[in-house]
Design an enzyme around this catalytic site. Structure first.
Site, PDB file in Angstrom:
ATOM      1  N   ASP A 107      -9.361  13.798   7.828  1.00  0.00           N
ATOM      2  CA  ASP A 107      -9.207  13.068   9.083  1.00  0.00           C
ATOM      3  C   ASP A 107     -10.590  12.911   9.706  1.00  0.00           C
ATOM      4  O   ASP A 107     -10.977  13.627  10.631  1.00  0.00           O
ATOM      5  CB  ASP A 107      -8.265  13.819  10.021  1.00  0.00           C
ATOM      6  CG  ASP A 107      -7.736  12.929  11.135  1.00  0.00           C
ATOM      7  OD1 ASP A 107      -8.167  11.770  11.213  1.00  0.00           O
ATOM      8  OD2 ASP A 107      -6.888  13.399  11.908  1.00  0.00           O
ATOM      9  N   ALA A 108     -11.351  11.949   9.156  1.00  0.00           N
ATOM     10  CA  ALA A 108     -12.732  11.747   9.566  1.00  0.00           C
ATOM     11  C   ALA A 108     -12.908  10.529  10.468  1.00  0.00           C
ATOM     12  O   ALA A 108     -13.902  10.415  11.167  1.00  0.00           O
ATOM     13  CB  ALA A 108     -13.627  11.591   8.335  1.00  0.00           C
ATOM     14  N   LYS A 109     -11.955   9.586  10.414  1.00  0.00           N
ATOM     15  CA  LYS A 109     -11.976   8.372  11.235  1.00  0.00           C
ATOM     16  C   LYS A 109     -13.327   7.686  11.201  1.00  0.00           C
ATOM     17  O   LYS A 109     -13.953   7.402  12.227  1.00  0.00           O
ATOM     18  CB  LYS A 109     -11.553   8.696  12.665  1.00  0.00           C
ATOM     19  CG  LYS A 109     -10.109   9.218  12.761  1.00  0.00           C
ATOM     20  CD  LYS A 109      -9.692   9.391  14.206  1.00  0.00           C
ATOM     21  CE  LYS A 109      -8.244   9.868  14.303  1.00  0.00           C
ATOM     22  NZ  LYS A 109      -8.080  11.265  13.895  1.00  0.00           N
ATOM     23  N   ARG A 110     -13.763   7.334  10.010  1.00  0.00           N
ATOM     24  CA  ARG A 110     -15.021   6.630   9.823  1.00  0.00           C
ATOM     25  C   ARG A 110     -14.791   5.116   9.866  1.00  0.00           C
ATOM     26  O   ARG A 110     -13.662   4.652   9.874  1.00  0.00           O
ATOM     27  CB  ARG A 110     -15.667   7.030   8.500  1.00  0.00           C
ATOM     28  CG  ARG A 110     -16.046   8.501   8.396  1.00  0.00           C
ATOM     29  CD  ARG A 110     -17.012   8.893   9.513  1.00  0.00           C
ATOM     30  NE  ARG A 110     -17.658  10.172   9.271  1.00  0.00           N
ATOM     31  CZ  ARG A 110     -17.366  11.302   9.882  1.00  0.00           C
ATOM     32  NH1 ARG A 110     -16.381  11.337  10.763  1.00  0.00           N
ATOM     33  NH2 ARG A 110     -18.028  12.416   9.629  1.00  0.00           N
ATOM     34  N   THR A 137      -9.193   8.909   6.756  1.00  0.00           N
ATOM     35  CA  THR A 137      -8.784   8.030   7.852  1.00  0.00           C
ATOM     36  C   THR A 137      -9.979   7.198   8.303  1.00  0.00           C
ATOM     37  O   THR A 137     -11.129   7.652   8.272  1.00  0.00           O
ATOM     38  CB  THR A 137      -8.229   8.821   9.043  1.00  0.00           C
ATOM     39  OG1 THR A 137      -9.206   9.774   9.481  1.00  0.00           O
ATOM     40  CG2 THR A 137      -6.939   9.523   8.668  1.00  0.00           C
TER      41      THR A 137
END
Length: 291
Positions: A107-110, A137
């Site tokens: 869950d890094a949301k890059r 993510t």
């Protein structure tokens, strides 16, 4: 072609992320366990808020969840806050989780464009990268097409890209529900683009998925046509129940929905037996209502 063992299930190495998730869910149920070693949770588990505490926390989680849930979701920020040593513990977690048969969704949301997007792709999805997860993510604010380097690399490596689309936080809803010039909302447009990616010849079906909050009403977009994995956060502490997950995602392909919980599940720790039992009970309840 090489074959890998996912906790007793043999699959082709280049099976899509969606296919790999469906196999794992078929065995263990549709629960995704969040790995969120926040300062408050480390303290509740009587662990120090340092690298040693991180290591102990992750080892307990892997021991508890291996063979119980199909997917874990480490929140990268809780490792980044400890700098390079924290990222080293995240890398260690990836290795230990794979050995335990767990799929890892970072869950890094890059998200970015051009060469920066390619660099993110290499880091989180590239062969040989110590940070490569089974999926990552991403944020689509710069346009889903800008994420093509991540999507294409994920397709080549059998990994996944999970696009934040319908989040349950109230701050995000005005933007996600905003209507575009085409007359559709931002979130509906994104879901249509994700579906188109999964139907294209460029990547295997199941490569691109979406984050869709389990606390929200049913989507107006036909999610059965998405073609990818739906990560449904909000179970437990945010108020969603297993019955809500079943209602809001009815009609989706078997094994395509994984409901995520973090705080409410991790409250059952730090004893790995208690934590594993809590996960097993919730996974069983989810499987019963989702069929």
């Amino acid at each position: 072609m090489e074959r890998v063992d996912v906790k007793g299930v043999h699959v082709e190495e280049r099976a899509s992320f969606g296919e790999r998730v469906a196999l794992a869910v078929d065995r263990l149920g549709p629960l995704c366990a969040g790995i969120d070693p926040s300062a408050s949770l480390l303290a509740a588990w009587r662990l120090r808020d340092d690298v040693e505490g991180l290591r102990s926390f992750c080892r307990i989680c892997v021991e508890a969840f291996g063979g119980i849930v199909p997917v874990i979701k480490p929140q990268v920020a809780f490792f980044e806050r400890h700098g390079s040593a924290g990222l080293a513990e995240l890398e260690r977690l990836f290795v230990d989780a794979r050995e335990a048969g767990l799929l890892v969704l970072a869950d890094a949301k890059r998200g970015d464009i051009d060469s920066t997007a390619e660099a993110y792709a290499d880091a989180w999805l590239g062969e040989g990268s110590s940070l490569a997860a089974d999926a990552v993510t991403v944020h689509p604010y710069l346009g889903l097409a800008a994420l093509a380097p991540l999507i294409r690399l994920a397709g080549r490596t059998g990994r996944g890209v999970i696009v934040v689309t319908r989040s349950s936080n109230p701050e995000g809803r005005p933007l996600q529900e905003a209507v575009t010039r085409s007359g559709t909302s931002v979130e509906e447009s994104l879901l249509a683009e994700i579906s188109a990616w999964n139907e294209s010849a460029d990547i295997p079906t199941g490569t691109v998925g979406a984050v869709i909050g389990a606390t929200l009403p049913r989507s107006t977009f036909p999610l059965s046509q998405l073609g990818g994995v739906i990560l449904a956060p909000g179970l437990g502490a945010q108020g969603a129940r297993p019955e809500d997950v079943a209602d809001r995602f009815s009609g989706c392909a078997p094994g395509s929905v994984i409901a995520s919980t973090s705080r409410s599940l991790l409250a059952a720790g730090p004893d790995p037996t208690d934590l594993g039992q809590a996960a097993a009970d919730l996974a069983k309840e989810l499987a019963a209502v989702l069929g």
